[in-house]
Write an enzyme that holds these catalytic residues in place. Sequence first.
Site, PDB file in Angstrom:
ATOM      1  N   GLU A 178      -1.779   1.265   1.257  1.00 62.39           N
ATOM      2  CA  GLU A 178      -2.332   0.800  -0.013  1.00 62.39           C
ATOM      3  C   GLU A 178      -3.749   0.253   0.090  1.00 62.39           C
ATOM      4  O   GLU A 178      -4.034  -0.870  -0.362  1.00 62.39           O
ATOM      5  CB  GLU A 178      -1.397  -0.237  -0.649  1.00 62.39           C
ATOM      6  CG  GLU A 178      -0.021   0.317  -0.949  1.00 62.39           C
ATOM      7  CD  GLU A 178       0.879  -0.645  -1.707  1.00 62.39           C
ATOM      8  OE1 GLU A 178       0.531  -1.825  -1.829  1.00 62.39           O
ATOM      9  OE2 GLU A 178       1.944  -0.197  -2.188  1.00 62.39           O
TER      10      GLU A 178
HETATM   11  C1  GCB Z   1       4.273  -2.666  -1.449  1.00 59.76           C
HETATM   12  C2  GCB Z   1       3.824  -2.965  -0.080  1.00 59.76           C
HETATM   13  C3  GCB Z   1       4.853  -3.748   0.702  1.00 59.76           C
HETATM   14  C4  GCB Z   1       5.504  -4.801  -0.168  1.00 59.76           C
HETATM   15  C5  GCB Z   1       6.193  -4.106  -1.321  1.00 59.76           C
HETATM   16  C6  GCB Z   1       6.838  -5.099  -2.297  1.00 59.76           C
HETATM   17  O1  GCB Z   1       3.710  -1.831  -2.118  1.00 59.76           O
HETATM   18  O2  GCB Z   1       3.442  -1.808   0.631  1.00 59.76           O
HETATM   19  O3  GCB Z   1       4.213  -4.331   1.807  1.00 59.76           O
HETATM   20  O4  GCB Z   1       6.412  -5.594   0.539  1.00 59.76           O
HETATM   21  O5  GCB Z   1       5.260  -3.363  -2.046  1.00 59.76           O
HETATM   22  O6  GCB Z   1       8.018  -5.342  -2.215  1.00 59.76           O
HETATM   23  O7  GCB Z   1       6.121  -5.625  -3.140  1.00 59.76           O
END
Ligand code: GCB
Length: 505
Positions: free
Chosen positions: A305
């Site tokens: 991301e």
């Molecule tokens: C995401 C991230 C991850 C988070 C997840 C969440 O997009 O890549 O690191 O833990 O969402 O649960 O918000």
Amino acid sequence: MARGSAVAWAALGPLLWGCALGLQGGMLYPQESPSRECKELDGLWSFRADFSDNRRRGFEEQWYRRPLWESGPTVDMPVPSSFNDISQDWRLRHFVGWVWYEREVILPERWTQDLRTRVVLRIGSAHSYAIVWVNGVDTLEHEGGYLPFEADISNLVQVQLTAQTSLGPVSDFYTLPVGIRTVAVTKSQFLINGKPFYFHGVNKHEDADIRGKGFDWPLLVKDFNLLRWLGANAFRTSHYPYAEEVMQMCDRYGIVVIDECPGVGLALPQFFNNVSLHHHMQVMEEVVRRDKNHPAVVMWSVANEPASHLESAGYYLKMVIAHTKSLDPSRPVTFVSNSNYAADKGAPYVDVICLNSYYSWYHDYGHLELIQLQLATQFENWYKKYQKPIIQSEYGAETIAGFHQDPPLMFTEEYQKSLLEQYHLGLDQKRRKYVVGELIWNFADFMTEQSPTRVLGNKKGIFTRQRQPKSAAFLLRERYWKIANETRYPHSVAKSQCLENSLFT
Ligand code: GCB
């Protein structure tokens, strides 16, 4: 090399030590000293419970005479641990009777050649009756758990090894297990050994109660047993390279890995500068150097991301990806995007498009009925623009185990299940076309910094942090095994010991 077999109800903390003849070991913990070296035997042992009616087949057939795998199937068992807690096999959970542990040990040359060295085998504890064979010879017996016992095995290892090393001096060497396979990407498929491969797996974290990220064999084996239970064939090392022991397990168990570097949080324009770029390339060099020999690794991910809608991010990602490809031309390279298809500047450089989306979670809360349409739009837009295979690299919902509500509301087990069901309907529309994988966020609940969106950590696991299933785990299990059987990678195919549970051959 010495081969040791032991029958016990649970083996804890075995240790070998070598010391000068004059010293007596006693039963004290044999700490290292200038005259005493120790070799820990903790780690993975081969294991079998004797489920025969009289529980004595092992003795009747003398399993200790040959390598354990020659007399029947074995599983990996971490030592130290309690075997009842590790496996998903209910018979073992309640088993009372003889179990067999075995491992091969390579001893330092000096221990086996210098006859003044005394070699002692010490078992920290084994509950409740233990018999230990070394190279097939009954060496030690002990009744009652919890306390250490030991035996001088110098004669057993020195005589044999002297004969073995008569081949002449050997230089420093070690062996690596080898796996050979090909990986390729077309505009709509991910191919392993020329066959279309569909990733049905998880994102993980190295995380557990108390341990945090600390490495732990029992936890690792438990996780692999759960992956097998689930029918998963892949995971992404979100968001950093995992312990080397994890990668070795993936090779052995046939779990395919998308290996990610710690390029997380590249969310602001100022991060895309030459200093970071240089460092990022260096990190990719280190990741590739460390993991390139693992056949389980089928793709590198350079970031999670990043703000890939920025022009500067486009150039940055182009350079990191090109650099990674120059380091390893044999594997595809990706990064994981949460940008809009029309804005993303990094996608032109990847081999596979990996997308994170949290429909009906971080927006449109509660509107599960929108998921299928949103997902179809996401896939179609990206595919039309890039004509590259797509993996749904994250999706999921926070779920507090034991919270229930029907009709489903956010944070309940019912909501997680319903959200997954809607995603699966959407994935099934595209999965035989160009969608080549789905990785749930997340395998297990994990700890995070506190925030209004985290209830004692991230609760999007399908297992709790203690590795117990939420309702969604059963849903996913049914789906993954169905896909595994459809794609003709059933776990009965592979015959070898290590791969007996592999979902790919
Ligand atoms: C995401 C991230 C991850 C988070 C997840 C969440 O997009 O890549 O690191 O833990 O969402 O649960 O918000």
